[in-house]
Design an enzyme around this catalytic site. Structure first.
Site, PDB file in Angstrom:
ATOM      1  N   SER A 254       0.852  -1.195   0.000  1.00 52.96           N
ATOM      2  CA  SER A 254       0.000   0.000   0.000  1.00 52.96           C
ATOM      3  C   SER A 254       0.885   1.241   0.000  1.00 52.96           C
ATOM      4  O   SER A 254       2.112   1.142   0.047  1.00 52.96           O
ATOM      5  CB  SER A 254      -0.892   0.007   1.233  1.00 52.96           C
ATOM      6  OG  SER A 254      -0.121   0.345   2.371  1.00 52.96           O
ATOM      7  N   LYS A 255       0.239   2.378  -0.038  1.00 49.75           N
ATOM      8  CA  LYS A 255       0.955   3.659  -0.062  1.00 49.75           C
ATOM      9  C   LYS A 255       1.959   3.792   1.072  1.00 49.75           C
ATOM     10  O   LYS A 255       2.945   4.504   0.949  1.00 49.75           O
ATOM     11  CB  LYS A 255      -0.043   4.804   0.019  1.00 49.75           C
ATOM     12  CG  LYS A 255      -0.760   5.047  -1.276  1.00 49.75           C
ATOM     13  CD  LYS A 255      -1.393   6.430  -1.278  1.00 49.75           C
ATOM     14  CE  LYS A 255      -2.055   6.726  -2.593  1.00 49.75           C
ATOM     15  NZ  LYS A 255      -3.208   5.839  -2.871  1.00 49.75           N
TER      16      LYS A 255
END
Ligand code: GLU
Ligand code: ZN
Length: 503
Positions: A254-255
């Site tokens: 994820s980010k």
């Protein structure tokens, strides 16, 4: 049997590593089997839909040079490939299931469903989902109420006593008790919109999809899909649920881990070939010891048996390494072409507007300079910064910067003016010859190579750490090189004067 697989994204976000990995594996599998790779837009979620995400999808795969055989933009035998243009088909399919007794109309109001939820919560019941209330509405009553205009959804009638088996190429045989499958999920909403499950199954069938390769997070939907295939009397496709892509900490990528959208990688100067090569290795192994693969080589080697069961770990450092490797393999022309937009953006050729576009001369210089940086950059955007000294003259650094180890200012000025005499011949020699020339001159004059190289390097490139000196002299040419040396000598002599005065 013709192999047909598909990438079926929902355009509710920009393309990211996980999606591209799914698309790439589908592409490679189809190519490896001489089959067809299809793009289908699953755009039934209109609240999160944005045309910009569709454009991003096209831009991304265009950039990656991955092309489908059938899709919304190019058409094909199963057109249209956009779910929002296929609503009639889903409605017909749902009605077909009602006629077969495999689905039913549910007239429950949202208040009724809310109440069930509230009651369950109050009594601490672990039951979830729909209570199958409208299963008992007779076909005759159901038809009458629908005809009278009462609002309804269509739900799948899941046979509770059975269990559902399917085979997954990676995970093996999987069996779910039907009672554990989400009770009688909605297939068609009251506004005529299909749910993901209905549209996905109907389309995979109508588009003759033979293999479904998708992320492992879709596993819980698969028993339901298989129940639907059986209800329709269709044969389900073969399933292969791909291992998840994780960050270094073992959590879903994820980010938090870094860039995940392809746009970010593209802006950061990654090459599409490097990205493809690395992503193709996420959860798959091809040949022992071989790390660099072209798209064609990957397609030749791909097989479902080479996919790993364990999750793939995304390693940003490894991707960076790949990018460097691909930069090393590029010709001067190709590398210059790829790096040029970054150079323009960094105003390497001029401040902005028309002046930022390189002249023919500047472009020639840029191409000639590629050998100086090819081994020294991992990203295209590093090119302009490293080459700035060739396109505009940086200020002369302070005199101390020129001084090689164990020398003083006076000796440094002397070394530089000796070095000045070597510029004319060296400017027309290739690297090897220039090196041989300066080395033999050093031996003859009993001067250490490093002692003459340092002041020359700082004078020409204006920095102690820089791309190779010989190439720099060659690209700048004798005249410019000498001018830079003279300016540097001026600085050194001025410093010398000052130090004499203050002594
Ligand atoms: N539209 C789904 C997605 O966004 C497709 C899942 C599947 O491949 O069945 O991933
Ligand atoms: Zn109901």
């Amino acid at each position: 049997m013709e192999i047909r697989d598909r990438y079926a994204p929902s355009p509710t976000g920009n393309q990211h590593i996980g999606g591209v990995r799914t698309a790439l594996f589908n592409y490679l599998f189809a190519k490896s089997k001489g089959g067809k790779f299809i793009l289908r837009l699953e755009d039934t979620d209109r609240t999160r839909f944005d045309e910009a995400f569709v454009q991003n999808l096209y831009d991304t795969f265009n950039w990656l040079n991955i092309h489908w055989d059938e899709g919304p933009d190019i058409g094909g035998p199963s057109s249209p490939y956009v779910q929002s243009e296929r609503f009639e088909l889903y409605k017909k399919a749902a009605e077909e299931l009602i006629a077969k007794g495999k689905a039913y109309r549910c007239f429950c109001s949202s208040e009724r469903l809310d109440n069930i939820r509230a009651e369950r919560e109050a009594s601490g019941s672990s039951e979830t989902g729909y209570d199958r209330h409208c299963r008992s509405v007779s076909a005759e009553e159901s038809g009458r109420r629908a005809a009278a205009g009462e609002s309804f959804v269509i739900r799948l009638n899941i046979p509770l006593e059975e269990s559902t088996k399917f085979h997954d190429h990676i995970l093996g045989d999987i069996e779910w008790k039907n009672a554990d499958v989400n009770p009688d999920p909605v297939l068609l909403k009251s506004d005529g919109f299909p749910t993901y499950h209905l549209a996905n199954v109907v389309d995979d069938h109508l588009m003759n999809i033979s293999h479904v390769l998708r992320a492992q997070e879709w596993i819980p939907s698969t028993p339901l899909h298989v129940i639907m295939y059986r209800a329709f009397g269709w044969t389900p496709p073969e399933y292969c649920h791909l291992p998840m892509v994780m960050g270094q900490d073992g959590k879903k990528l994820s980010k938090r881990h870094g860039a995940t959208s392809i746009d970010e990688f593209r802006k950061a100067g990654y090459l599409p070939e490097a990205l493809i090569n690395y992503v193709a290795l996420l959860g798959a192994s091809y040949e022992e010891g071989k790390e660099i693969y072209t798209l064609e080589e990957l397609a030749e080697r791909f097989s479902l048996d080479k996919l790993n069961k364990a999750p793939a770990i995304f390693d940003y450092k490894k991707l960076e390494w790949y990018n460097g490797q691909y930069i090393r393999m590029m010709t001067d022309e190709a590398l210059a072409e790829a790096a040029l937009p970054y150079a323009v953006k960094a105003a390497l050729f001029g401040s902005s507007g028309a002046a930022a576009v390189p002249s023919a001369e500047q472009k020639k210089t840029f191409i000639a300079a590629m050998p100086l940086i090819r081994e020294r950059i991992s990203f295209l955007h590093e090119a302009p910064e490293k080459l700035a000294y060739l396109f505009s003259e940086p200020p002369v650094p302070a005199a101390e910067e020129f001084i090689p180890k164990k020398a003083d200012l006076a000796r440094t000025a002397e070394l530089l003016s000796l070095g000045r005499g070597l510029i004319e011949p060296m400017a027309v020699l290739n690297d090897a010859d220039a090196e041989a020339y300066i080395k033999s001159w050093c031996e003859e004059h009993d001067i250490k190579l490093g002692d003459i190289m340092m002041p020359l390097r700082v004078a020409i490139t204006r920095a102690r750490v820089s791309p190779p000196l010989f190439g720099s002299i060659r690209i700048l040419g004798a005249k410019q090189s000498l001018e830079r040396i003279d300016a540097a000598l001026g600085t050194l002599r001025a410093a010398l004067e000052t130090s004499k005065e203050t002594r």
